[in-house]
Design an enzyme around this catalytic site. Structure first.
Site, PDB file in Angstrom:
ATOM      1  N   ILE A  76      10.582   5.069  12.365  1.00 54.82           N
ATOM      2  CA  ILE A  76       9.652   6.138  12.743  1.00 54.82           C
ATOM      3  C   ILE A  76       8.931   5.848  14.055  1.00 54.82           C
ATOM      4  CG2 ILE A  76       9.319   7.177  10.502  1.00 54.82           C
ATOM      5  CD1 ILE A  76       6.931   4.516  11.806  1.00 54.82           C
TER       6      ILE A  76
ATOM      7  N   LYS B  56      -4.828  -1.056  15.635  1.00 52.74           N
ATOM      8  CA  LYS B  56      -5.591  -0.378  14.587  1.00 52.74           C
ATOM      9  C   LYS B  56      -6.808   0.356  15.152  1.00 52.74           C
ATOM     10  CE  LYS B  56      -3.126  -1.243  10.937  1.00 52.74           C
ATOM     11  NZ  LYS B  56      -2.362  -0.128  10.332  1.00 52.74           N
TER      12      LYS B  56
ATOM     13  N   TYR C  47      -2.768  -6.660  16.696  1.00 53.10           N
ATOM     14  CA  TYR C  47      -2.994  -5.842  15.496  1.00 53.10           C
ATOM     15  C   TYR C  47      -4.332  -5.102  15.587  1.00 53.10           C
ATOM     16  CZ  TYR C  47      -3.656  -4.888  10.465  1.00 53.10           C
ATOM     17  OH  TYR C  47      -3.886  -4.307   9.246  1.00 53.10           O
TER      18      TYR C  47
ATOM     19  N   LEU D 239       0.815  -1.210   0.000  1.00 51.35           N
ATOM     20  CA  LEU D 239       0.000   0.000   0.000  1.00 51.35           C
ATOM     21  C   LEU D 239       0.852   1.265   0.000  1.00 51.35           C
ATOM     22  CD1 LEU D 239      -2.766  -1.111   2.504  1.00 51.35           C
ATOM     23  CD2 LEU D 239      -3.193  -0.315   0.179  1.00 51.35           C
TER      24      LEU D 239
END
Length: 301
Positions: A74, A175, A171, A19
């Site tokens: 990051i 999210k 996960y 993506l």
């Protein structure tokens, strides 16, 4: 190149593959100048043999665009700060941040190690927070100096975060946290000219092609509904000035379909006007549940 992002400077994290790569290339095709971030790790977050960020930069440049690679982590203060600094030092400005980096360590909850929990929360949730924080600090300073930006942040959630996903507790929690972070950031940063939205994409990536192998297989011919490039047009629009007035929203994007997610909102309610007994509370809850809409299907159930 020219388009709806002509002249804008866009940072995309996790942009070496899947993506992120599709987003970076789509922004470049619309005239943006890119900072392509990717640490080059494997599916589980372990260091890979090489970084793919440079290859994406080469692809963008070969097509006539402008891009520079950034290989920092990051999910650290230093890496996030250097990411934003790279955009400012290279192009003199920052207009859009696309937070996309992530990986999987899937386990059923009883088998999920603490390290696997921490690693996934770190890259997804902390890896959204830190670049957002440093970008927002820059934009706040610009606004206070009388140079209010037309700034955009696009975060990446998931259907797993919105509806849950069996075997993906870490996960899904990360999210879902990204959605909460998006809503808070949209409210806090509006005064500085910053819009913040999130997308929950369904597409073929290194993460999904193994977990959902059957549904992610590319067709021999016809429309490839799971191609990551299908998600990028919405992400590009959200990161452009054309999305003025759109903030604090979550969109699902899959194939040719875009859906505005409406999130948690009050459903049926009962008020006794006094404290319930446990039995009364249970009876009231069952009545309310009978009136309420059924929840969405849990992924993987």
């Amino acid at each position: 190149m020219s388009g709806i992002c002509d002249g804008r400077v866009v940072v995309v994290t996790g942009a070496g593959r899947g993506l992120g790569r599709a987003h970076a290339r789509a922004y470049a095709a619309e005239g943006a100048r890119l900072v392509v971030n990717d640490l080059g790790v494997g599916l589980d977050g372990a260091p890979g043999p090489d970084s793919p960020a440079g290859r994406v930069v080469d692809e963008i440049r070969a097509a006539g665009g402008e891009a520079i690679a950034h290989g920092g982590d990051i999910a650290t203060t230093e890496g996030a700060a250097s990411l934003i600094a790279t955009a400012l030092e290279t192009y003199g400005r920052l207009d859009t941040l696309v937070n996309n980096a992530g990986f999987l360590r899937d386990r059923m909850l009883v088998n999920l190690d603490e390290d696997d929990w921490d690693a996934v929360l770190r890259v997804h949730l902390k890896g959204h927070f830190l670049p957002l924080k440093h970008a927002a600090a820059h934009w706040r300073a610009e606004a206070k100096a009388g140079r209010t930006p037309v700034a955009r942040i696009v975060n990446t959630s998931s259907g797993a975060g919105l509806l849950g996903s069996v075997g993906q507790g870490n996960y899904s929690a990360a999210k879902a946290g990204i959605v909460g972070l998006t809503l808070v950031a949209a409210a806090e940063l509006h005064r500085y000219g910053v819009q913040v939205n999130a997308v929950a994409p369904a597409a073929r990536t290194r993460m999904t092609e193994r977990t959902f192998a059957e549904t992610m297989t590319a067709p021999a011919d016809g429309f490839d509904a799971m191609a990551p490039e299908n998600v990028s047009p919405l992400v590009v629009w959200l990161g452009s000035a054309a999305s003025a007035g759109v903030s604090g929203r979550v969109f699902e994007a899959e194939g040719g379909r875009i859906t505005v997610m409406e999130g948690w909102r009050p459903g049926p309610s009962a008020d006794k006007g006094a404290r319930w007994s446990p039995g009364e509370a249970g009876e009231a809850a069952l009545k309310l549940l009978a009136e309420a809409a059924q929840p969405g299907a849990v992924y993987g159930a």
